[in-house]
Design an enzyme around this catalytic site. Structure first.
Site, PDB file in Angstrom:
ATOM      1  CG  PHE A  77      27.822  52.050   6.124  1.00  0.00           C
ATOM      2  CD1 PHE A  77      26.649  51.724   5.454  1.00  0.00           C
ATOM      3  CD2 PHE A  77      29.000  52.140   5.407  1.00  0.00           C
ATOM      4  CE1 PHE A  77      26.668  51.503   4.078  1.00  0.00           C
ATOM      5  CE2 PHE A  77      29.015  51.920   4.041  1.00  0.00           C
ATOM      6  CZ  PHE A  77      27.846  51.602   3.382  1.00  0.00           C
ATOM      7  CG  ASP A  87      29.969  57.444  10.740  1.00  0.00           C
ATOM      8  OD1 ASP A  87      29.241  58.360  10.312  1.00  0.00           O
ATOM      9  OD2 ASP A  87      30.228  56.428  10.078  1.00  0.00           O
TER      10      ASP A  87
END
Lengths: 422, 422
Positions: free
Chosen positions: B149, B214
């Site tokens: 992302f 993440d």
């Protein structure tokens, strides 16, 4: 934040007739007359205030505006609950860092497209000082105010440590001629002393440094104008009343919009966040200083509060603020050593006193319904939010404070116990 | 975030009998039977879901848990309104970064005292990567995943630009032997591909680099275990359902607690925040990674949601997630090109497809009550939150998607208009 032992006081404020052996220069009746003539009087009804409390901590956390409660409920139940992910478009969540910034801008003398809202004061300090350093790569000195609220100075220390090769100098040394940037607060959190923003900004900029103002303790209490500064920042949970941990704001002077870099280059500051490009490309204007996904529920309260501020004449706020702080100083008289400037013009909307046993004194006072706070090592702080604090409140607070001091009730050992947040 | 044109759909989902010219491998009746036997079925009632919508965007913004609505209202009206500044002590606001962190820890395989909550994913990326670089001062390479992302990769670029002298290398090059740190996502936001956390962590650490995970797109959808990693971070507004812009979290492996530095050294990470010392002195343990004043209203929703998660058996969540995504892949069949791994074990809780006109296809689908989202350049994304998505929902979604494709209703020009958030 404060020395608070309870949310709501246990007993009513001691009536002045019983509690005030001293002759006060201004009577409670005179104060009630001042309240009756107060042009800001109607705003008190906008706030939820616990019964029987004189709340003098609006310089730390403002009281709950009624319309904020409704607005947050709507954000949760109608926007999140009803629109789900569609809220990013239809409730305007995604644009809030700049739309709410535009609404806040007039409160600091800024124009549209100059303020971005989000994160915390600490993060905004980092962004502003880091951007300033990159705009002055030839200079290696950061001037900061060691008396400022600690987070500002701590963030500067962290940034300087990360970069290496920078000197962090206290503003008291007064040397700006080799400084890249100067970070100061308009109003000192501890003493309430107010700095001269136009004169200091001019002096700093004449020395070739960039000026960053922290207006946490002035915004919402007076007419603030940071338009000549290079950067400015502040929080919205003190006099602005946007709630605990409400988002911070960052002003960037338009003359820096093209060149200033946001080193916290999150996707919300990207020129096209939904292009999902591999490389960071900053948005035009102040939007580039947005970082991550905005804290929508905290924005909701701020948004509601800004509706209220549109109705508020700030010159009247400042006039009343000076009157309230002066009244308190006069009533307390020589019972305590004043830590704030004696001249109201040189103060923010707070009054601080020194007391070697400030902590138990404040706890005893809170126990009697007058809420101020304590700041180490010896400061009693009282903040006066003109939208919901009146003249009779100030009288009651002074009478109770004098009683706590005269009768030495603070010596009761239950007031010595330290709370986590003091 | 998504292609959403409306909060609530205008017409009911087209009944499968009319809309499905294709013979589907699994009938709606079979799906209803699966729902009837679903051990997680009772959790659907915990959520507010608009009538007639199949919500497959829980991988972007989770639905509103009923108990979050009540908890936020209490935080506003009882805590802020009733306790005012006393809430920092009595409502536990000041300790929330670590108390809520302790409650979240089991969801990522961490223990108490290892997770701090606050800020955003972007800020947590900056903190983790900066701390890792300072723990490996002899190395000058940051490995990041360009497919991650974007905010993760953008924050790394900003940090590298600030520091100078660092190479940012794409993880696809596969070289870790001179890397200081490697930053990757457990589940890819676009394709849903799931990385092997234990194997990758071991490989990276064997090469002498630090591993940062993440887990934004895995936490709450499967059993996550980052305990071997050096740092991990994620958001709480996707599968965890803590609301738009809910606070992020940061895990710091205890072996780094003594040496790791928080370069965003705000007062909340100070050893004694209320001593107001001039110099930053980090707190013991993970608390030093707190930064500024916590966003209390956003914490309230997260706190309520963590009550819910205590009741949820995560192994069942993962089992159902794999069943739902597999069912959707099977039902859609060859009508679209799969962008996700074909094997459920190698996927997160989402299914993505390629379509050259993905944007209008998704808009047409949303208009028919099936909410997924679009990710540039050509990805249709569908997230399956096992707590509130059932098997019949998946069937309805597939039938509607096939109808949109077969009848080419997405060619209607009203679906071409771009919304701000896509």
């Amino acid at each position: 934040m404060s020395t608070h032992d309870q949310g709501v006081r246990r007993e009513p404020v001691v009536p002045p007739a019983q509690a005030a052996p001293r002759d006060l220069a201004v009577s409670r009746e005179q104060c009630l007359a001042l309240d009756a003539g107060d042009p800001l009087r109607r705003f008190k009804d906008e706030f939820v205030l616990p019964e029987g409390v004189v709340y003098l901590v609006g310089n730390s956390l403002g009281a709950l505006p009624r319309r904020a409660a409704g607005r947050v409920r709507r954000a949760v139940e109608e926007e999140w609950g009803g629109q789900l992910v569609g809220g990013w478009n239809h409730a305007g969540w995604f644009q809030q860092p700049v739309t709410v910034g535009d609404r806040l801008a007039p409160l600091i003398g800024a124009g549209p497209g100059q303020v971005v809202v989000g994160n915390t004061t600490s993060i905004a300090v980092f962004q502003a000082v880091a951007a300033a350093l990159r705009l002055r790569p030839d200079r290696r000195v950061i001037v900061s105010d060691v008396r400022n609220f600690p987070t500002d100075h701590y963030m500067v220390q962290g940034l300087a440590g990360l970069l290496g090769g920078y000197e962090v100098r206290d503003v008291a040394e007064g040397r700006f001629d080799d400084a890249a940037v100067v970070l100061m607060a308009e109003v000192d959190y501890a003493t309430g002393a107010r700095h001269d923003v136009p004169a200091t900004t001019a002096e700093v900029q004449a020395a070739g440094a960039l000026m960053v103002w922290d207006v946490c303790h002035s915004v919402g209490a007076m007419e603030v104008d940071v338009s000549a500064a290079d950067f400015a920042l502040g929080c919205t949970y003190k006099y602005l009343n946007a709630g605990p941990g409400a988002p911070a704001f960052l002003y960037v002077n338009p003359r820096h919009h093209a060149a200033a870099e946001n080193v916290l280059s999150g996707w919300n500051g990207h020129a096209e966040p939904f292009a999902f490009e591999p490389g960071y490309r900053p948005a035009e204007g102040v939007r580039r200083f947005a970082v991550g996904t905005p804290h929508v529920l905290s924005f909701a309260a701020l948004d509601a509060v800004l509706d209220l501020w549109e109705e508020v004449p700030m010159a009247q706020v400042r006039a009343k603020s000076m009157a309230l702080t002066s009244l308190f100083v006069d009533l307390v008289g020589d019972a305590l050593e004043l830590a704030s400037p004696a001249d109201a013009v040189a103060r923010g909307s707070q009054v601080s006193f020194h007391h070697p046993d400030g902590y138990p004194v404040m706890r005893a006072l809170i126990d009697r319904g007058v809420h101020g706070d304590f700041r180490a090592p010896d400061i009693l702080r009282f903040g006066f939010a003109p939208l919901y604090v009146g003249y009779a409140d100030v009288h009651d607070a002074a009478v109770t404070l004098l009683e706590v001091l005269d009768k030495e009730v603070w010596r009761d050992e239950r007031y010595a116990r330290r709370l986590a947040v003091t």
